[in-house]
Design an enzyme around this catalytic site. Structure first.
Site, mmCIF file in Angstrom:
data_model
loop_
_atom_site.group_PDB
_atom_site.id
_atom_site.type_symbol
_atom_site.label_atom_id
_atom_site.label_comp_id
_atom_site.label_asym_id
_atom_site.label_seq_id
_atom_site.Cartn_x
_atom_site.Cartn_y
_atom_site.Cartn_z
ATOM 1 N N SER A 1 0.756 -1.173 0.079
ATOM 2 C CA SER A 1 0.127 -0.183 -0.073
ATOM 3 C C SER A 1 0.923 1.280 -0.132
ATOM 4 O O SER A 1 0.164 2.301 -0.197
ATOM 5 C CB SER A 1 -1.095 -0.184 1.294
ATOM 6 N N LYS B 1 -6.697 3.746 8.338
ATOM 7 C CA LYS B 1 -5.785 4.697 7.756
ATOM 8 C C LYS B 1 -6.491 6.213 7.671
ATOM 9 O O LYS B 1 -5.590 7.079 8.022
ATOM 10 C CB LYS B 1 -5.415 4.310 6.262
#
Length: 792
Positions: free
Chosen positions: A693, A736
């Site tokens: 990611s 996140k």
């Protein structure tokens, strides 16, 4: 030949016999013949009977030699290789012919000989022989050995069933060879060992060897006698206890007190009649009761059988609690116990609504997945209270034995049911809320795989017939509401994960943490420290400062610890008699908790080209991740540091490859890569990092350092890249986003396919964040990069 040993009958003086040069050889089977001994022998072979006839008409001497084979059908089939080389000269005293055609002969052993060569083989074997002298030695050692052998042999005769006359015989013998051979013949040695003793020539060696074998035999006999005595003692004690119990029962009967054992079994039968059991359980327990009646109460099996029956009777086979199906009240209870968690509350209310319409619906299998401290375990307790059900919890962290789930079979000593059945017994109902805590931390080893044992438990289509190894009876688990908790899904085996409905819990926002602290944590800690709201007050500003400066977590576990520390400090001041300002302001946090522990990550960075802000997911929540890049003179090398995993290293390599392939489009000199080296570093190098990611953040960092243009400081990013320039979706979007908000960043770059995940984030969180969803790296760079180069 077969023998029946007895003391020698001396009808002649062996020393007067002169051994001829050639002897007829009579094979012996299964034993060795010793000098000085006499034995009755039975002769059945035609060849051997002819030998006896010829010897009887001659000097009555023959060679007695042991065969290497214990049983032979006909002595005529033997060859010289089948016989040992050393034997004894036998003197034939008497011959009797039995009715069956067998010969009964009486033979005594005289002298030893060794075969030099065989001269005939038919009708029986004849051989040339040489006498083996038996020289008598004198000396202290010989006397000591003889004394020891006689003493030990006397003990052996006393400890066994050997004839007592043997003690007088051995004491009357003067020839030490005869003493050794008589003792050896009574030790029940194997043929090879008897032959070995016969072949020993020196007297000292012979006596020493016989003394050794005698000591071994005596030790064996003594151990056997001790064992038999111990067994007899145990048996006597059991018989005595049995007779005493019989007498006690007779006395009780005479006194009219009855039989306690029968009363106990009668009580068990009444419990079985009253207990609500399934047909299978009733059948099994009735058979076990019938078996119990036949077992003596003193037997260990009685206790095992009784415990088994008790377990069956203690289980809630049909007992259940009535569900509370008032949806309005249930919703109010859930809101009171937990702040937020709308998705989970919605799922619980849906289950209650369906249950209200259809009572026999199977219990759902829910799995709460999220970082520590977000309330997974306490949520299970709240669900049980809302539904008016019993609550049981088993901790699965570190469980490695399958028997912990399914139990041990009754064949094992100390066997017990597994944790599932044990917890249901403790609950007293067959429909509790059953919390399987830390299911992601199950282990496995040589004792089995507990996760495989849970496959049946957590399958609504199969758990109606769950069978514990100890009970070996089907138990219906379909009414149980199973709730599993986990921090991560990756370590849960696929088949087990497929059986559960996964509900993910993200970390709390700052607003949610403030509300939880105000409503739940602060009142709880005040009560735990014997304080009231008048003793300590915390306005929202103080709680916000506490969250931002002294905790960094997805849940509220550390926040509760810090509030507890504030309560302890206040209690200490009150105990000292200091009654002053009771309001905890942000400025007063230092007095209780010390220096500020955490600072905004963005303020700790000196911004410039080569620095980008990524977003990462960890088992304890999301966090921001800084990617730093630097260039220097070199030959096109790429260095990666920061304890990166293989996948993250590959992301960096893919990012550089894309940049090189599109250098001209990005406004770079294609020739520059051969003259420079690049270094990509992810700070906090002691912490392992992996995953794809961070791909877009690495592209932004490398492009920034190569063009000399900074990445926007107010933007955080996440996404996997491809060599073609596409941005692929990643996981952990909720965590996140919360991590970015904690760091003060409110503009995020996410893959376009993650837009659906953003919609699951609470609306009050989404409205404060600006989301960008670029399809390609080119679109991503246009939004992310500053328009002008950095100033020196």
């Amino acid at each position: 030949m077969e023998s029946e040993q007895q003391p020698a009958r001396k009808t002649m003086d062996p020393s007067e016999l002169i051994i001829p040069e050639t002897l007829s050889i009579l094979p012996l089977h299964g034993f060795a013949f010793y000098p000085g001994m006499g034995f009755p022998l039975q002769v059945a072979s035609e060849a051997s009977k002819q030998l006896i006839d010829d010897v009887l008409l001659g000097d009555r001497m023959m060679g007695l030699v042991s065969s290497r084979h214990e049983q032979v059908a006909d002595d005529a089939t033997l060859s010289p290789d089948d016989l040992h080389q050393v034997g004894v000269v036998g003197y034939l005293h008497k011959l009797n012919k039995a009715a069956e055609g067998h010969y009964q002969i009486l033979v005594s052993g005289t002298k030893k000989f060794a075969i030099s060569e065989f001269v005939e083989s038919a009708p029986y074997m004849r051989a040339k022989v040489v006498e083996v002298p038996m020289e008598i030695e004198e000396g202290k050692k010989i006397e000591v050995l003889l004394f020891n052998i006689r003493a030990q042999f006397t003990k052996l005769v006393s400890a066994t069933e050997l004839p007592q006359e043997l003690m007088a015989t051995i004491n009357s013998l003067t020839n030490p060879f005869y003493v050794a051979y008589l003792v050896s013949s009574q030790l029940h040695l194997k043929l090879d060992m008897e032959q070995e003793i016969l072949e020993i020539a020196p007297l000292h060696d012979l006596l020493h060897r016989v003394a050794q074998e005698l000591a071994k035999r005596l030790e064996t006999v003594e151990m056997s006698n001790q064992l038999q005595a111990s067994m007899k003692k145990d048996m006597d004690e059991r018989q005595r206890e049995f007779f005493l119990r019989q007498q006690l029962q007779a006395i009780r009967k005479e006194l009219g007190e009855g039989d306690d054992d029968k009363v106990e079994i009668k009580d068990l039968k009444e419990k079985v009649a009253e207990k609500g059991l399934t047909s299978q359980a009733r059948s099994v327990v009735e058979k076990e009761l019938a078996r119990l009646e036949r077992i003596p109460p003193s037997s260990p099996e009685y206790t095992v059988s009784r415990n088994y029956i008790d377990w069956i009777l203690d289980l809630p086979w049909t007992a259940a609690t009535a569900d509370t199906l008032d949806l309005v009240k249930a919703e109010a209870d859930l809101d009171h116990d937990h702040y937020g968690l709308k998705k989970i509350k919605k799922r619980i209310l849906e289950f209650l609504a369906v249950r209200k319409l259809k009572e026999d619906i199977h219990g759902p299998i829910l799995c709460f997945v999220g970082p520590p401290g977000v309330g997974k375990t306490s949520l299970g307790q709240s669900i049980a209270r809302t539904m008016n059900r019993k609550f049981v919890r088993i901790a699965l962290g570190g469980v490695r034995d399958e028997a912990e789930i399914r139990g041990h079979r009754r064949t094992y000593i100390g066997a017990l049911p597994g944790r599932i059945i044990e917890s249901l017994k403790r609950a007293g109902a067959n429909n509790p809320v059953f919390l399987l805590d830390e299911i992601d931390k199950l282990g496995n080893d040589f004792r089995g795989d507990p996760s495989s044992a849970l496959l049946e438990v957590l399958d609504p289509e199969q758990n109606a017939t769950f069978t514990d190894h100890y009970l070996n009876i089907e138990f219906d688990l379909s009414k149980v509401m199973f709730i599993a908790t986990a921090n991560v899904l990756d370590t849960i085996p696929g088949p087990l994960r497929d059986r559960m409905e996964v509900i993910e819990l993200s970390g709390y926002t700052q607003e949610e943490k403030v509300a939880i602290a105000t409503r739940h944590l602060l009142p709880k800690q005040l009560e735990a420290h014997a304080l009231t709201g008048d003793d300590l007050e915390m306005p929202e500003a103080a709680i916000e400062a506490l969250i931002a400066s002294y905790t960094r977590e997805a849940g509220v576990r550390n926040l509760e610890r810090e509030i507890a520390a504030l309560c302890r400090g206040t209690a200490a001041e009150i105990a000292r008699g200091r009654i002053g300002n009771k309001v905890i302001t942000p400025e007063r946090l230092y007095d209780f908790l010390g220096p500020q522990r955490f600072y905004p990550e963005m303020k700790a960075r000196s911004w410039g080209p080569g620095l980008a802000t990524g977003l990462a997911w960890t088992p304890v929540g999301g966090q921001i991740l800084f990617i730093e890049s630097s260039k220097m003179k070199g030959r096109g090398g790429l260095t990666l540091t920061g304890k990166l995993g293989e996948v993250m290293k590959e992301s960096a390599t893919a990012a550089l490859t894309y940049i090189k392939a599109h250098a001209k489009e990005l406004g770079m000199d294609e020739e520059m890569f051969a003259e420079i080296d690049l270094h990509v570093h992810v700070p906090e190098g002691a912490i392992p990092k992996d995953g794809p990611s961070a791909g877009v953040a690495m592209v932004a960092s490398l492009v920034s350092v190569l063009l000399g243009r900074p990445v926007r400081q107010d933007v955080a990013m996440t996404g996997e890249i491809t060599l073609r320039g596409d941005i692929l979706p990643v996981g952990g979007i909720g965590e996140k986003v919360l991590a970015a908000l904690r760091a003060g960043i409110k503009e995020l770059m996410l893959p376009v396919l993650n837009e659906k995940d953003v919609m699951e984030i609470p609306e009050d969180v989404r409205q404060d964040v600006l989301f960008h969803y670029p399809h390609t790296i080119r679109e991503f760079l246009e939004i992310t990069m500053e328009k002008s180069e950095a100033r020196n």
